[in-house]
Design an enzyme around this catalytic site. Structure first.
Site, mmCIF file in Angstrom:
data_model
loop_
_atom_site.group_PDB
_atom_site.id
_atom_site.type_symbol
_atom_site.label_atom_id
_atom_site.label_comp_id
_atom_site.label_asym_id
_atom_site.label_seq_id
_atom_site.Cartn_x
_atom_site.Cartn_y
_atom_site.Cartn_z
ATOM 1 N N GLY A 1 -6.264 -2.575 -2.608
ATOM 2 C CA GLY A 1 -4.852 -2.284 -2.848
ATOM 3 C C GLY A 1 -3.933 -2.978 -1.847
ATOM 4 O O GLY A 1 -2.745 -2.655 -1.766
ATOM 5 N N GLU B 1 -4.016 0.738 6.904
ATOM 6 C CA GLU B 1 -5.128 1.696 6.792
ATOM 7 C C GLU B 1 -6.023 1.613 8.026
ATOM 8 O O GLU B 1 -6.435 2.636 8.582
ATOM 9 C CB GLU B 1 -5.958 1.397 5.530
HETATM 10 C C1 5RP Z 1 -6.405 -0.066 -0.516
HETATM 11 C C2 5RP Z 1 -7.807 0.343 -0.306
HETATM 12 C C3 5RP Z 1 -8.352 1.411 -1.203
HETATM 13 O O1 5RP Z 1 -8.715 2.480 -0.421
HETATM 14 C C4 5RP Z 1 -9.520 0.860 -1.950
HETATM 15 O O2 5RP Z 1 -9.110 -0.291 -2.647
HETATM 16 C C5 5RP Z 1 -10.103 1.877 -2.917
HETATM 17 O O3 5RP Z 1 -9.178 2.145 -3.914
HETATM 18 P P1 5RP Z 1 -9.489 3.108 -5.134
HETATM 19 O O4 5RP Z 1 -9.620 4.479 -4.594
HETATM 20 O O5 5RP Z 1 -8.290 2.925 -6.037
HETATM 21 O O6 5RP Z 1 -10.751 2.616 -5.800
HETATM 22 O O7 5RP Z 1 -8.500 -0.133 0.557
HETATM 23 O O8 5RP Z 1 -6.088 -1.169 0.270
#
Ligand code: 5RP
Length: 222
Positions: free
Chosen positions: A97, A103
């Site tokens: 994302g 994060e």
């Molecule tokens: C965003 C992230 C998300 O935590 C990762 O992509 C998992 O996403 P989802 O819960 O929609 O599968 O790292 O940068």
């Protein structure tokens, strides 16, 4: 799939204690964590504050009346975040994302980091998911060359419903880099961040305390 995400997100929300400062991860799984924390604020009157890791989690926190704060004001007691891949040593690929930079800052600073994911995210070796690397826009050419020299196949992440590249919450680009199997994620995480122009890569190593998996057979605590 979304039921599995909901199950583990809601299970993680039950770990939250009154008075805690929470790191609010980003994605479709942490969506359910934030939702359930919001329900607990509303129904049980628990008092917590959230430190969002993206505009997405900021807006969700606001929607659920979870007060937000910053790392300048508070330390994180418990961070709950999603993942794109999880290996048996709890090393992760994140950044699907495009939120992995903030994060990582929030997750790393937390006293406890819990990862929530559906069972499809468990892998033996990281690398089937192309590794997200956030970069300064002006550095596309030299960083791409450096990543190719390391054996990566590089693509600039393009926007959907927006022409041109994805722009992160920090105003940067994201490169998705297919390395194949990543045998030594701990070294690679450091090597990638040593390339000038790289802001942060999506390898999260030696950080995770607990993993909660949503599966067809229910919630599993690893
Ligand atoms: C965003 C992230 C998300 O935590 C990762 O992509 C998992 O996403 P989802 O819960 O929609 O599968 O790292 O940068």
């Amino acid at each position: 799939m979304s039921q599995m995400k909901k199950d583990c997100g809601y299970a993680a929300a039950e770990l939250v204690k009154d008075g805690q400062i929470l790191g609010l991860g980003t994605g479709s799984t942490t969506h359910y964590f934030i939702e359930k924390v919001g329900m607990r604020v509303r129904d049980e009157g628990i008092e917590v504050m959230g430190i969002p890791t993206s505009y997405q989690s900021f807006l969700l926190a606001k929607k659920w009346n979870i007060p937000v704060t910053t790392l300048d004001e508070h330390e994180v007691d418990l961070a709950v975040d999603g993942a794109d891949e999880i290996d048996p040593n709890f090393n992760l690929i994140k950044g699907g994302g495009a939120a992995h930079t903030l994060e990582k800052i929030v997750d790393y600073s937390a006293k406890e980091l819990v990862i929530i994911a559906d069972e499809s995210k468990l892998v033996d070796v990281l690398g089937a998911f192309p590794l997200p690397v956030e970069i300064i826009p002006e550095s596309v050419s030299p960083v791409t060359k450096a990543l190719e020299d390391m054996g990566g196949k590089v693509e600039i992440r393009m926007g959907q419903f927006k022409d041109g590249p994805v722009i992160t919450d920090n105003g940067n680009f994201v490169l998705d880099v297919a390395f194949g199997k990543i045998e030594n994620p701990i070294h690679m995480e450091k090597d990638l961040n040593a390339i000038p122009g790289v802001v942060e890569n999506g390898l999260f190593t030696e950080m995770v305390d607990k993993v909660i998996i949503g599966s067809k057979d229910g919630v599993k605590y690893l």
